[in-house]
Design a protein around this motif. Structure first.
Motif, PDB file in Angstrom:
ATOM      1  N   ARG A  58     -30.207  23.440  -0.220  1.00  0.00           N
ATOM      2  CA  ARG A  58     -30.711  22.684   0.918  1.00  0.00           C
ATOM      3  C   ARG A  58     -30.590  21.192   0.626  1.00  0.00           C
ATOM      4  N   LEU A  59     -30.089  20.452   1.604  1.00  0.00           N
ATOM      5  CA  LEU A  59     -29.946  19.004   1.485  1.00  0.00           C
ATOM      6  C   LEU A  59     -31.155  18.301   2.099  1.00  0.00           C
ATOM      7  N   PRO A  60     -31.515  17.107   1.658  1.00  0.00           N
ATOM      8  CA  PRO A  60     -30.799  16.286   0.657  1.00  0.00           C
ATOM      9  C   PRO A  60     -31.315  16.450  -0.762  1.00  0.00           C
ATOM     10  N   ASP A  61     -32.348  17.330  -0.974  1.00  0.00           N
ATOM     11  CA  ASP A  61     -32.980  17.389  -2.290  1.00  0.00           C
ATOM     12  C   ASP A  61     -32.387  18.473  -3.189  1.00  0.00           C
ATOM     13  N   LEU A  62     -31.356  19.197  -2.709  1.00  0.00           N
ATOM     14  CA  LEU A  62     -30.651  20.213  -3.503  1.00  0.00           C
ATOM     15  C   LEU A  62     -31.600  21.291  -4.022  1.00  0.00           C
ATOM     16  N   VAL A  63     -32.345  21.916  -3.106  1.00  0.00           N
ATOM     17  CA  VAL A  63     -33.195  23.046  -3.430  1.00  0.00           C
ATOM     18  C   VAL A  63     -32.406  24.324  -3.195  1.00  0.00           C
ATOM     19  N   SER A  64     -32.444  25.257  -4.140  1.00  0.00           N
ATOM     20  CA  SER A  64     -31.666  26.483  -4.041  1.00  0.00           C
ATOM     21  C   SER A  64     -32.162  27.356  -2.895  1.00  0.00           C
TER      22      SER A  64
ATOM     23  N   ALA B 262     -29.605  12.678  -5.358  1.00  0.00           N
ATOM     24  CA  ALA B 262     -30.175  13.901  -5.938  1.00  0.00           C
ATOM     25  C   ALA B 262     -29.184  14.482  -6.927  1.00  0.00           C
ATOM     26  N   VAL B 263     -29.715  15.143  -7.961  1.00  0.00           N
ATOM     27  CA  VAL B 263     -28.899  15.776  -8.993  1.00  0.00           C
ATOM     28  C   VAL B 263     -29.526  17.116  -9.328  1.00  0.00           C
ATOM     29  N   VAL B 264     -28.675  18.140  -9.557  1.00  0.00           N
ATOM     30  CA  VAL B 264     -29.191  19.443  -9.950  1.00  0.00           C
ATOM     31  C   VAL B 264     -28.172  20.118 -10.864  1.00  0.00           C
ATOM     32  N   ALA B 265     -28.674  20.839 -11.860  1.00  0.00           N
ATOM     33  CA  ALA B 265     -27.816  21.675 -12.706  1.00  0.00           C
ATOM     34  C   ALA B 265     -27.584  22.975 -11.948  1.00  0.00           C
ATOM     35  N   ALA B 266     -26.389  23.146 -11.411  1.00  0.00           N
ATOM     36  CA  ALA B 266     -26.172  24.181 -10.405  1.00  0.00           C
ATOM     37  C   ALA B 266     -25.624  25.486 -10.957  1.00  0.00           C
ATOM     38  N   HIS B 267     -24.737  25.446 -11.951  1.00  0.00           N
ATOM     39  CA  HIS B 267     -24.038  26.655 -12.388  1.00  0.00           C
ATOM     40  C   HIS B 267     -23.937  26.697 -13.906  1.00  0.00           C
TER      41      HIS B 267
END
Length: 881
Positions: A523-529, A489-494
């Motif tokens: 939230r893991l594993p899908d990196l939901v805020s 999973a990848v997310v643009a976090a900051h």
């Protein structure tokens, strides 16, 4: 749940400090310690565990040359100041110093007798000095370049000195005739090393022209040469009694090679390639070569290459010592296998300089190792028992910024690292190799975190502002090359760089801290805020989940530490105390306490419930970037910009036990004191009172002794049992007693006995005696003045009663004395009256105004008599005494 015992204090038990910054070093004759140049200081280092035994302060100039005497009692040093110094290693004092060269001293050597010191300078000169006298005995000039190496002939009967220079020549100097016997010119580049065969008749020279030359010392003729195919930094002849020789001979025999009739010379060469090679002089063959280098060698150009800079054969069976360009000392021993193969085993690695320490974590199930990321491309793993570097993990092409460790469910100890080369690497510490590489970030990877429960994934954060979740399932240790890791999973976090990551204990959440002043929970594993934590005024450097509560702790550049509720993102507590940015904060004691460190160089221990900092530790001289907490032992490790690693153990229980033991001893000693007083054993009682530090009880004992008939004998007996430190303490007590008029008589009684027992020479040697006397003298003068006034008053009473015929005059006063006393009264009374007017002029003026019209002539006469009688009698008694 069992009650939690809060920690109150930590104690620094071990410290790994920098001790070598490159350049000169010297090895003791038994190999037990090293003398290393560390900038402008000299460190004496224990070769077994890298602990610094002592430090010799230099002259604020970098050290350029070092040498030890054969008996290891004296150390010779020189720096850019050109001052040559002789140090006594037992006292660490400079015995003598002198100057002789016009440029820096580049090398020095001491002869086998220890009486001569030879120095080679950048001024192209070679000087020989008498060690005891400090004067020059030989002055040699002839080299056309900087003299780089120097060596006495190991045989004391052969008074020869060998020097090598960057003019590619080697010169042989005769100390008897004070002339140059020969100039050996074959090298094409700088001569870096010189060695002499065991029989003393063959000279070996090596240089950066990649050739080792052999010279006959009978006629100084050229014998042979061996091409080494690398720039050689050191050549070492292997002694026939060395274990290396026996291993080599056995190997040659098993290989079926013919033995030459001429004496063979085995020698070791090290250089820019970073490998150790052993050669045979007769066959000119390389008998052994390391398969892989233990030194990091860069692959992007010549400037990044790092190899060996020096080597020396250690005495007896201790093996070979090699020094690297990145300030590491590698200790090797040669081992022979049954099939006849040889292997050079790295027995010990001492790291002289760690540069800036950016991250560290405890490693292994028992936490016996510490993985450290410094400002280099490899991870250094230290054994905490010996503080030596067990092994190095090399593979990154740029500086490593972060790391994390875990023990997988299969029992494998894993390490994950993030680097400036935009990649993450997964390492197996057992096989000491990389088993996985993750590529995908577009910026430097500044934070990594393993899962806590399953150990089947890890999370990385980068300066490209993204978070990635990497899977470690299916990786096999049998694969020859590192596997390619896949991002789940990848997310643009900051909005800015990500500085820190933490995975929740249940592996369901991950928290990220960024330079954009916010911390986000995903939230893991899908990196939901899940929630964004806002409130810090500067970037966040550290985040961590509580092991028991649904909260997160954050450390920020705004000098504060905050605890947040995950449910609503509210700030539960704020902790202030650091004077600069806080870089790390980690929970302790099941979440009831935490430890923090920051740019102020301080480590602080906090209690969550009371918002109180209960302890502050100051063991670093610069920023503390790294903080590691042991999961089992809760042992701490800290490191920072000062390149120092400190290990901390919880000392709460030990200090509590120590306090209880001292209290118990105090009770027993107190009872023993009371028994000694009841038995009139005053010497023993005074000694116990000193041990218990009870000045009031000590005063009572001396007061009781003063009232006894044999007081002087008893006090003297008690004082003679005291030592110098106890005398100093007693004088401090006497100084305090002397400030009070009610206690001063006992104080002076004790002081008189002390000065009667101790001679002036011993009193002067007591530490702090000047300060004690300065406190005694003013109060003593005041007490004597008061006693003098009281004595005068008693003589007025005697005079009055004698004049009234109430008592008869003393027998020892004759009629003439009485007549003389009456004649002196008017004059002395007038003087005393003047003194009284000076002391209180306002009172005299008031009394004169009130009583002037009715003043009787006898009244002032009586007042004068009071002063006169007191003064005359006091002076008479003092003169009689």
């Amino acid at each position: 749940m069992a009650s939690v015992t809060l920690k109150k204090n930590y104690r620094s038990v071990q410290s790994l400090q920098q001790f070598y910054s490159g350049g000169p070093y010297a090895v003791s004759s038994d190999g037990s310690f090293l003398a290393c140049a560390c900038d402008d200081t000299i460190k004496i280092v224990d070769s077994s565990n890298a602990s610094i035994k002592s430090t010799i302060q230099g002259d604020s100039e970098p050290v350029t040359a070092l040498a030890l005497s054969p008996n290891d009692k004296f150390l010779f040093s020189s720096s850019h100041s050109r001052q040559i110094r002789v140090w006594d290693l037992s006292t660490l004092k400079c015995l003598r110093s002198w100057k002789g060269h016009e440029g820096p001293v580049m090398a020095m050597a001491c002869d086998a007798s220890g009486g001569l010191l030879a120095t080679a300078g950048a001024d192209r000169k070679v000087l020989v000095w008498d060690v005891d006298g400090g004067f020059c005995t030989h002055y040699f000039k002839g080299h056309k370049g900087v003299v780089t190496c120097i060596m006495f002939h190991p045989d004391m009967n052969k008074l020869l000195l060998f020097t090598g220079s960057d003019d590619a020549s080697v010169r042989v100097w005769d100390l008897t005739s004070k002339k140059c016997n020969a100039t050996l010119e074959k090298h094409l580049s700088t001569v870096t090393s010189i060695s002499v065969s065991d029989d003393g008749w063959t000279l070996l020279t090596a240089g950066r022209d990649k050739i080792v030359y052999f010279w006959n010392l009978h006629d100084y003729g050229f014998k042979s040469s061996i091409p080494i195919y690398e720039a050689v930094e050191a050549v070492c002849v292997i002694s026939p009694t060395s274990p290396f020789t026996s291993c080599l001979a056995s190997c040659i025999k098993q290989c079926g090679k013919k033995k030459s009739d001429s004496p063979v010379i085995y020698f070791v060469t090290v250089g820019e390639r970073g490998v150790v090679r052993i050669w045979d002089s007769n066959s000119s063959m390389c008998l052994f070569e390391q398969k892989s280098s233990d030194v990091t060698v860069g692959s992007d150009g010549e400037d990044l290459k790092r190899g060996f800079t020096s080597a020396v054969m250690l005495p007896s069976d201790q093996g070979l010592l090699c020094v690297t360009a990145d300030q590491q000392f590698l200790f090797y021993s040669l081992t022979e296998y049954p099939e006849g193969s040889l292997e050079l085993i790295l027995s010990k690695r001492l790291v002289g300089y760690n540069e800036e320490i950016v991250d560290m974590k405890f490693l292994g199930e028992e936490e016996q190792f510490l993985a450290v990321a410094t400002s280099v491309e490899q991870v250094r793993v230290y054994d905490l028992a010996s503080l030596s570097c067990s092994y190095v993990l090399a593979g990154h092409t740029d500086i490593i910024l972060c790391l994390d460790t875990c023990v997988s469910t299969s029992g494998r100890t894993l390490i994950v690292t993030g680097s400036k080369d935009n990649s993450v690497r997964l390492w197996d510490s057992d096989s000491q190799r990389c088993i996985g590489v993750g590529i995908g970030h577009m910026g430097a990877v500044g934070a990594v975190a393993f899962s806590k429960r399953g150990q089947n994934f890890f999370v990385s954060g980068s300066s490209d502002r993204t978070l990635k979740v990497w899977s470690v399932d299916g990786l096999s240790d049998d694969v020859g090359e590192a596997s390619s890791l896949k991002a789940k999973a990848v997310v643009a976090a900051h909005d800015k760089d990500i500085n820190s990551l933490a995975v929740a204990p249940n592996d369901r959440l991950v928290c990220s801290g960024s330079q954009d002043r916010t911390a986000s929970v995903w939230r893991l594993p899908d990196l939901v805020s899940v929630i964004v934590l806002k409130g810090h005024k500067r970037g966040i450097w550290s985040v961590e989940f509580s092991p028991v509560d649904q909260c997160v702790i954050t450390a920020s550049g705004d000098k504060t530490i905050k605890i947040w509720a995950i449910s609503d993102g509210s700030c539960l507590k704020t902790f202030e105390g650091h004077t600069s940015s806080v870089f790390r904060a980690s929970f302790l004691t099941r979440g009831t306490q935490f430890i923090s460190c920051g740019a102020d160089g301080l480590v602080k221990l906090w209690t969550v419930n009371t918002n109180e900092c209960i302890a502050t530790f100051d063991q670093h001289e610069d920023k503390v970037w790294a903080l590691a907490v042991g999961k089992k032992t809760e042992m701490l490790a800290t490191g920072g910009s000062d390149a120092v690693i400190n290990l901390w153990h919880d000392s709460t229980a030990a200090e509590k036990e120590e306090a209880f033991r001292k209290e118990e001893e105090g009770v027993l000693k107190g009872q023993e004191l009371e028994n000694a007083i009841s038995d009139a054993e005053y010497s023993k009682a005074i000694q116990i009172a000193f041990e218990l530090r009870r000045p009031h009880k000590l005063f009572e004992l001396f007061a009781q002794l003063c009232r006894k008939r044999d007081a002087e004998y008893q006090v003297e007996k008690a004082l003679r049992a005291l030592g110098n430190e106890e005398f100093r303490q007693l004088l401090e007590y006497v100084r305090e007693w002397n400030t009070k008029p009610k206690l001063c008589h006992v104080a002076h009684f004790v002081l008189f006995r002390i000065f009667s027992i101790l001679p002036p020479t011993d009193i002067v040697e007591i530490r702090g005696i000047g300060e004690v006397l300065e406190g005694l003298i003013p109060y003593s003068q005041r007490h004597f003045s008061r006693i003098d006034r009281l004595e005068r008053s008693t003589f007025l009473l005697d005079y009055t009663l004698t004049g009234m015929s109430v008592i008869d005059p003393q027998d020892n006063y004759s009629a003439e004395d009485a007549k003389q006393l009456k004649e002196q009264l008017p004059e002395t009374a007038a003087k005393d009256h003047q003194e009284q007017e000076i002391e209180d002029p306002k009172e005299n003026v008031k009394s004169s105004k009130k009583r002037k019209p009715h003043k009787s002539k006898d009244v002032p006469h009586k007042k004068k008599v009071k002063g006169a009688v007191a003064y005359v009698n006091a002076s008479a008694i003092s003169s009689q005494a």
